[in-house]
Write an enzyme that holds these catalytic residues in place. Structure first.
Site, PDB file in Angstrom:
ATOM      1  N   LYS A  13    -127.612  41.831 -85.704  1.00 16.79           N
ATOM      2  CA  LYS A  13    -127.072  42.491 -84.477  1.00 16.79           C
ATOM      3  C   LYS A  13    -128.151  42.865 -83.432  1.00 16.79           C
ATOM      4  CE  LYS A  13    -123.512  44.429 -87.512  1.00 16.79           C
ATOM      5  NZ  LYS A  13    -123.045  45.926 -88.021  1.00 16.79           N
ATOM      6  N   TYR A  53    -114.164  43.175 -83.433  1.00 17.95           N
ATOM      7  CA  TYR A  53    -113.960  44.077 -84.315  1.00 17.95           C
ATOM      8  C   TYR A  53    -112.591  44.721 -84.140  1.00 17.95           C
ATOM      9  CZ  TYR A  53    -118.656  44.395 -85.980  1.00 17.95           C
ATOM     10  OH  TYR A  53    -119.854  44.418 -86.602  1.00 17.95           O
ATOM     11  N   ASN A 116    -127.123  48.643 -88.486  1.00 22.36           N
ATOM     12  CA  ASN A 116    -127.306  47.974 -89.807  1.00 22.36           C
ATOM     13  C   ASN A 116    -127.730  46.559 -89.640  1.00 22.36           C
ATOM     14  OD1 ASN A 116    -124.804  47.131 -89.364  1.00 22.36           O
ATOM     15  ND2 ASN A 116    -123.855  48.264 -90.994  1.00 22.36           N
ATOM     16  N   HIS A 119    -124.238  41.496 -90.046  1.00 24.59           N
ATOM     17  CA  HIS A 119    -122.835  41.263 -89.993  1.00 24.59           C
ATOM     18  C   HIS A 119    -122.858  40.174 -91.052  1.00 24.59           C
ATOM     19  CE1 HIS A 119    -118.683  41.140 -89.363  1.00 24.59           C
ATOM     20  NE2 HIS A 119    -118.807  39.709 -89.491  1.00 24.59           N
ATOM     21  N   GLU A 130    -113.869  34.605 -87.465  1.00 23.16           N
ATOM     22  CA  GLU A 130    -115.000  34.989 -86.874  1.00 23.16           C
ATOM     23  C   GLU A 130    -115.839  33.715 -86.866  1.00 23.16           C
ATOM     24  OE1 GLU A 130    -115.288  39.243 -89.192  1.00 23.16           O
ATOM     25  OE2 GLU A 130    -116.907  37.654 -89.607  1.00 23.16           O
TER      26      GLU A 130
HETATM   27  P1  GDP Z   1    -119.337  45.846 -92.970  1.00 20.58           P
HETATM   28  O1  GDP Z   1    -118.334  44.857 -93.256  1.00 20.58           O
HETATM   29  O2  GDP Z   1    -120.270  46.258 -94.175  1.00 20.58           O
HETATM   30  O3  GDP Z   1    -120.162  45.437 -91.764  1.00 20.58           O
HETATM   31  O4  GDP Z   1    -118.658  47.317 -92.655  1.00 20.58           O
HETATM   32  P2  GDP Z   1    -117.299  47.513 -91.678  1.00 20.58           P
HETATM   33  O5  GDP Z   1    -116.478  46.398 -91.461  1.00 20.58           O
HETATM   34  O6  GDP Z   1    -116.771  48.713 -92.585  1.00 20.58           O
HETATM   35  O7  GDP Z   1    -117.796  48.073 -90.398  1.00 20.58           O
HETATM   36  C1  GDP Z   1    -118.107  47.380 -89.390  1.00 20.58           C
HETATM   37  C2  GDP Z   1    -119.350  47.960 -88.746  1.00 20.58           C
HETATM   38  O8  GDP Z   1    -119.023  49.064 -88.184  1.00 20.58           O
HETATM   39  C3  GDP Z   1    -120.673  48.236 -89.770  1.00 20.58           C
HETATM   40  O9  GDP Z   1    -121.321  47.278 -90.155  1.00 20.58           O
HETATM   41  C4  GDP Z   1    -121.364  49.280 -88.866  1.00 20.58           C
HETATM   42  O10 GDP Z   1    -122.138  48.591 -87.834  1.00 20.58           O
HETATM   43  C5  GDP Z   1    -120.098  49.998 -88.116  1.00 20.58           C
HETATM   44  N1  GDP Z   1    -119.794  51.314 -88.821  1.00 20.58           N
HETATM   45  C6  GDP Z   1    -118.998  51.365 -90.011  1.00 20.58           C
HETATM   46  N2  GDP Z   1    -118.887  52.376 -90.737  1.00 20.58           N
HETATM   47  C7  GDP Z   1    -119.464  53.430 -89.393  1.00 20.58           C
HETATM   48  C8  GDP Z   1    -119.479  54.816 -89.403  1.00 20.58           C
HETATM   49  O11 GDP Z   1    -118.805  55.411 -90.196  1.00 20.58           O
HETATM   50  N3  GDP Z   1    -119.930  55.129 -88.360  1.00 20.58           N
HETATM   51  C9  GDP Z   1    -120.560  54.431 -87.357  1.00 20.58           C
HETATM   52  N4  GDP Z   1    -121.038  54.892 -86.271  1.00 20.58           N
HETATM   53  N5  GDP Z   1    -120.565  53.049 -87.485  1.00 20.58           N
HETATM   54  C10 GDP Z   1    -119.840  52.605 -88.478  1.00 20.58           C
END
Ligand code: GDP
Length: 142
Positions: A13, A53, A116, A119, A130
């Site tokens: 990212k 997303y 983080n 991805h 994707e």
């Molecule tokens: P992943 O599959 O581990 O990447 O997680 P998700 O699919 O749940 O979320 C997609 C991305 O959204 C995450 O990798 C983070 O960059 C972001 N994200 C997820 N949860 C949160 C949150 O509670 N707050 C914020 N600001 N970003 C989040």
């Protein structure tokens, strides 16, 4: 029975590119036995980040997440190995670095639940979507 080779989409990212840890992530990918079937830099527009997303549309963090993902260049890759989807998610660690296991990329490199660093696709259907999103029309080296 031999396990099937699987593909997943990985992204370093914009925070990872900014931190200059692309090399570190790629080294780890290779050390974990993945083959990089495709790799390129991508500067996502806000609309492209929103499309990528789309499943998160409506969530409180959607605007902030898509602004972050379009804030600078990212590096997108297609990774290949047995059980690639689950294995890459294991190497990445939990979404929130505060709860990520020691030794995972997110534990080592991430600065927040949003920023983080990496991805990874979460299922075969999302991996197919994707990979096509970034590499549609590209002949992946088999
Ligand atoms: P992943 O599959 O581990 O990447 O997680 P998700 O699919 O749940 O979320 C997609 C991305 O959204 C995450 O990798 C983070 O960059 C972001 N994200 C997820 N949860 C949160 C949150 O509670 N707050 C914020 N600001 N970003 C989040």
């Amino acid at each position: 029975m031999a396990q099937q080779v699987q593909r997943t989409l990985a992204i370093v990212k914009p925070d990872g590119v900014e931190q200059r840890v692309v090399g570190k992530v790629v080294s780890r990918i290779e050390a974990e036995g993945f083959r990089i079937a495709a790799i390129r830099s991508a500067r996502l527009s806000k609309a492209e980040a929103e499309g990528f997303y789309a499943v998160h549309r409506g969530k409180p963090f959607f605007a902030s997440l898509t602004a972050f993902m379009s804030s600078g260049p990212a590096v997108v890759m297609v990774l290949e190995r047995e059980d690639a989807i689950a294995k890459w998610r294991e190497v990445m660690g939990a979404t929130n670095p505060a709860s990520a296991a020691p030794g995972t990329l997110r534990k080592e490199l991430a600065t927040s639940v949003e920023r983080n660093v990496v991805h990874g696709s979460d299922a075969p259907e999302t991996a197919a979507f994707e990979i096509a999103y970034f590499f549609g029309g590209v002949d992946l080296i088999g």
